[in-house]
Design a protein around this motif. Structure first.
Motif, PDB file in Angstrom:
ATOM      1  N   ASN A  20       0.816  -1.220   0.000  1.00 40.27           N
ATOM      2  CA  ASN A  20       0.000   0.000   0.000  1.00 40.27           C
ATOM      3  C   ASN A  20       0.854   1.278   0.000  1.00 40.27           C
ATOM      4  O   ASN A  20       0.330   2.380   0.061  1.00 40.27           O
ATOM      5  CB  ASN A  20      -0.957   0.022   1.189  1.00 40.27           C
ATOM      6  CG  ASN A  20      -0.259   0.136   2.529  1.00 40.27           C
ATOM      7  OD1 ASN A  20       0.974   0.165   2.614  1.00 40.27           O
ATOM      8  ND2 ASN A  20      -1.045   0.200   3.604  1.00 40.27           N
ATOM      9  N   GLY A  21       2.197   1.148  -0.043  1.00 40.62           N
ATOM     10  CA  GLY A  21       3.089   2.301  -0.077  1.00 40.62           C
ATOM     11  C   GLY A  21       3.604   2.759   1.268  1.00 40.62           C
ATOM     12  O   GLY A  21       4.391   3.695   1.342  1.00 40.62           O
ATOM     13  N   ASP A  22       3.191   2.101   2.349  1.00 39.62           N
ATOM     14  CA  ASP A  22       3.705   2.458   3.669  1.00 39.62           C
ATOM     15  C   ASP A  22       5.159   2.006   3.805  1.00 39.62           C
ATOM     16  O   ASP A  22       5.540   0.937   3.317  1.00 39.62           O
ATOM     17  CB  ASP A  22       2.887   1.811   4.785  1.00 39.62           C
ATOM     18  CG  ASP A  22       1.553   2.483   5.010  1.00 39.62           C
ATOM     19  OD1 ASP A  22       1.310   3.564   4.435  1.00 39.62           O
ATOM     20  OD2 ASP A  22       0.738   1.911   5.761  1.00 39.62           O
ATOM     21  N   VAL A  23       5.955   2.829   4.503  1.00 34.62           N
ATOM     22  CA  VAL A  23       7.333   2.488   4.830  1.00 34.62           C
ATOM     23  C   VAL A  23       7.377   2.224   6.324  1.00 34.62           C
ATOM     24  O   VAL A  23       7.027   3.094   7.130  1.00 34.62           O
ATOM     25  CB  VAL A  23       8.310   3.621   4.445  1.00 34.62           C
ATOM     26  CG1 VAL A  23       9.734   3.270   4.850  1.00 34.62           C
ATOM     27  CG2 VAL A  23       8.231   3.917   2.949  1.00 34.62           C
ATOM     28  N   ILE A  24       7.801   1.014   6.691  1.00 35.54           N
ATOM     29  CA  ILE A  24       7.857   0.580   8.077  1.00 35.54           C
ATOM     30  C   ILE A  24       9.329   0.386   8.435  1.00 35.54           C
ATOM     31  O   ILE A  24      10.101  -0.167   7.654  1.00 35.54           O
ATOM     32  CB  ILE A  24       7.121  -0.773   8.263  1.00 35.54           C
ATOM     33  CG1 ILE A  24       5.765  -0.779   7.568  1.00 35.54           C
ATOM     34  CG2 ILE A  24       7.054  -1.155   9.736  1.00 35.54           C
ATOM     35  CD1 ILE A  24       4.701   0.016   8.214  1.00 35.54           C
ATOM     36  N   SER A  25       9.722   0.834   9.641  1.00 36.66           N
ATOM     37  CA  SER A  25      11.120   0.749  10.033  1.00 36.66           C
ATOM     38  C   SER A  25      11.241   0.414  11.508  1.00 36.66           C
ATOM     39  O   SER A  25      10.374   0.759  12.310  1.00 36.66           O
ATOM     40  CB  SER A  25      11.786   2.101   9.735  1.00 36.66           C
ATOM     41  OG  SER A  25      13.134   2.100  10.086  1.00 36.66           O
ATOM     42  N   TRP A  26      12.341  -0.265  11.860  1.00 36.70           N
ATOM     43  CA  TRP A  26      12.665  -0.502  13.258  1.00 36.70           C
ATOM     44  C   TRP A  26      14.157  -0.777  13.385  1.00 36.70           C
ATOM     45  O   TRP A  26      14.818  -1.121  12.424  1.00 36.70           O
ATOM     46  CB  TRP A  26      11.831  -1.623  13.859  1.00 36.70           C
ATOM     47  CG  TRP A  26      11.998  -2.982  13.286  1.00 36.70           C
ATOM     48  CD1 TRP A  26      12.800  -3.971  13.758  1.00 36.70           C
ATOM     49  CD2 TRP A  26      11.333  -3.537  12.143  1.00 36.70           C
ATOM     50  NE1 TRP A  26      12.691  -5.096  12.989  1.00 36.70           N
ATOM     51  CE2 TRP A  26      11.787  -4.858  11.981  1.00 36.70           C
ATOM     52  CE3 TRP A  26      10.397  -3.045  11.236  1.00 36.70           C
ATOM     53  CZ2 TRP A  26      11.343  -5.691  10.963  1.00 36.70           C
ATOM     54  CZ3 TRP A  26       9.957  -3.867  10.219  1.00 36.70           C
ATOM     55  CH2 TRP A  26      10.416  -5.164  10.090  1.00 36.70           C
ATOM     56  N   GLY A  27      14.702  -0.532  14.607  1.00 36.29           N
ATOM     57  CA  GLY A  27      16.118  -0.781  14.831  1.00 36.29           C
ATOM     58  C   GLY A  27      16.730   0.129  15.881  1.00 36.29           C
ATOM     59  O   GLY A  27      16.077   0.543  16.821  1.00 36.29           O
ATOM     60  N   ARG A  28      18.000   0.466  15.686  1.00 38.49           N
ATOM     61  CA  ARG A  28      18.799   1.218  16.667  1.00 38.49           C
ATOM     62  C   ARG A  28      18.473   2.705  16.700  1.00 38.49           C
ATOM     63  O   ARG A  28      17.968   3.279  15.746  1.00 38.49           O
ATOM     64  CB  ARG A  28      20.280   1.056  16.367  1.00 38.49           C
ATOM     65  CG  ARG A  28      20.785  -0.326  16.599  1.00 38.49           C
ATOM     66  CD  ARG A  28      21.073  -0.526  18.064  1.00 38.49           C
ATOM     67  NE  ARG A  28      21.502  -1.894  18.293  1.00 38.49           N
ATOM     68  CZ  ARG A  28      21.378  -2.505  19.423  1.00 38.49           C
ATOM     69  NH1 ARG A  28      20.845  -1.906  20.454  1.00 38.49           N
ATOM     70  NH2 ARG A  28      21.787  -3.738  19.565  1.00 38.49           N
ATOM     71  N   ALA A  29      18.845   3.323  17.777  1.00 43.50           N
ATOM     72  CA  ALA A  29      18.565   4.728  18.087  1.00 43.50           C
ATOM     73  C   ALA A  29      18.955   5.686  16.970  1.00 43.50           C
ATOM     74  O   ALA A  29      20.065   5.638  16.468  1.00 43.50           O
ATOM     75  CB  ALA A  29      19.304   5.120  19.364  1.00 43.50           C
ATOM     76  N   GLY A  30      18.016   6.552  16.619  1.00 41.84           N
ATOM     77  CA  GLY A  30      18.291   7.656  15.723  1.00 41.84           C
ATOM     78  C   GLY A  30      18.341   7.314  14.255  1.00 41.84           C
ATOM     79  O   GLY A  30      18.516   8.195  13.424  1.00 41.84           O
ATOM     80  N   PHE A  31      18.180   6.050  13.900  1.00 44.15           N
ATOM     81  CA  PHE A  31      18.345   5.673  12.514  1.00 44.15           C
ATOM     82  C   PHE A  31      17.059   5.228  11.831  1.00 44.15           C
ATOM     83  O   PHE A  31      17.060   5.006  10.628  1.00 44.15           O
ATOM     84  CB  PHE A  31      19.374   4.544  12.382  1.00 44.15           C
ATOM     85  CG  PHE A  31      20.709   4.845  13.011  1.00 44.15           C
ATOM     86  CD1 PHE A  31      21.330   6.062  12.814  1.00 44.15           C
ATOM     87  CD2 PHE A  31      21.341   3.905  13.794  1.00 44.15           C
ATOM     88  CE1 PHE A  31      22.555   6.340  13.388  1.00 44.15           C
ATOM     89  CE2 PHE A  31      22.574   4.173  14.365  1.00 44.15           C
ATOM     90  CZ  PHE A  31      23.184   5.394  14.162  1.00 44.15           C
ATOM     91  N   ILE A  32      15.980   5.050  12.573  1.00 43.84           N
ATOM     92  CA  ILE A  32      14.801   4.431  11.949  1.00 43.84           C
ATOM     93  C   ILE A  32      13.850   5.429  11.289  1.00 43.84           C
ATOM     94  O   ILE A  32      12.977   5.028  10.552  1.00 43.84           O
ATOM     95  CB  ILE A  32      14.035   3.523  12.928  1.00 43.84           C
ATOM     96  CG1 ILE A  32      13.334   4.318  14.002  1.00 43.84           C
ATOM     97  CG2 ILE A  32      14.934   2.475  13.505  1.00 43.84           C
ATOM     98  CD1 ILE A  32      12.328   3.488  14.758  1.00 43.84           C
TER      99      ILE A  32
END
Length: 149
Positions: A20-32
Motif C-alpha cells: 500500500n506504499g507504507d514504509v515501516i522501520s525498526w532498529g537502533r537509536a536515531g536511525f529508523i
C-alpha cells in the motif's frame, strides 16, 4: 507482517515497503526515521506513498510515488546528501524527479527520469568517477560516459 513488497537491511535498521506504499522501520537509536533517539524494535510506520526503498550503512531512503527521494539516518560518510554532516531523524526530501536509488556502505547513487545520474557520499576510491574527491555532501551530477568503456 503481511503485504510486504520489499525489505532492506542496513547496519542497525530494517525497512519494509508494504504494497500500500507504507514504509515501516525498526532498529537502533536515531536511525529508523521516527524522530526518536532511542532504540525502537517495534515496526513503526514512518512514511506512506512510497514506491521503492533502499538502505546503506545506517542510512536509508525511499522514493515517493511522486518521484521524490527521501533519506534519513546517521549520515555516515555524508550519504544523505543534504549538505551537512548531521544525522537526520525523519525522512528528508533530497531530490525530485528520481527514477531509482542505490546505496552502498559509503555512497548513494540515483538516476532521474530525464536520464541523469547523481552520486554523493565519501568518494575516496573513485566511486564517483574521479579519484580522491573526499566528502561529496550534496548530489553531484555524474558523467557516466566517462565511467563506461
Amino acid at each position: 507482517m503481511t503485504d510486504v513488497e520489499k525489505a532492506v537491511i542496513s547496519s542497525d535498521i530494517i525497512v519494509v515497503l508494504k504494497t500500500n506504499g507504507d514504509v515501516i522501520s525498526w532498529g537502533r537509536a536515531g536511525f529508523i526515521g521516527d524522530g526518536s533517539t532511542e532504540d525502537n524494535f517495534t515496526p513503526t510506520t514512518i512514511a506512506s506513498n512510497a514506491r521503492d526503498i533502499e538502505a546503506g550503512q545506517k542510512t536509508c531512503a525511499y522514493i515517493s510515488n511522486d518521484d521524490e527521494l527521501y533519506l534519513w539516518g546517521s549520515n555516515t560518510e555524508n550519504m544523505i546528501g543534504d549538505g551537512s554532516d548531521e544525522g537526520v531523524l525523519y525522512p528528508k526530501e533530497i531530490m525530485e524527479n528520481v527514477k531509482s536509488v542505490s546505496m552502498g556502505s559509503v555512497i548513494t547513487l540515483c538516476s532521474t527520469n530525464d536520464g541523469k545520474y547523481y552520486g554523493w557520499g565519501w568518494a575516496m576510491a573513485s566511486q564517483l568517477g574521479e579519484s580522491n574527491r573526499g566528502a561529496v555532501k550534496e548530489p553531484l551530477e555524474l558523467e557516466i560516459s566517462n565511467m563506461i568503456s
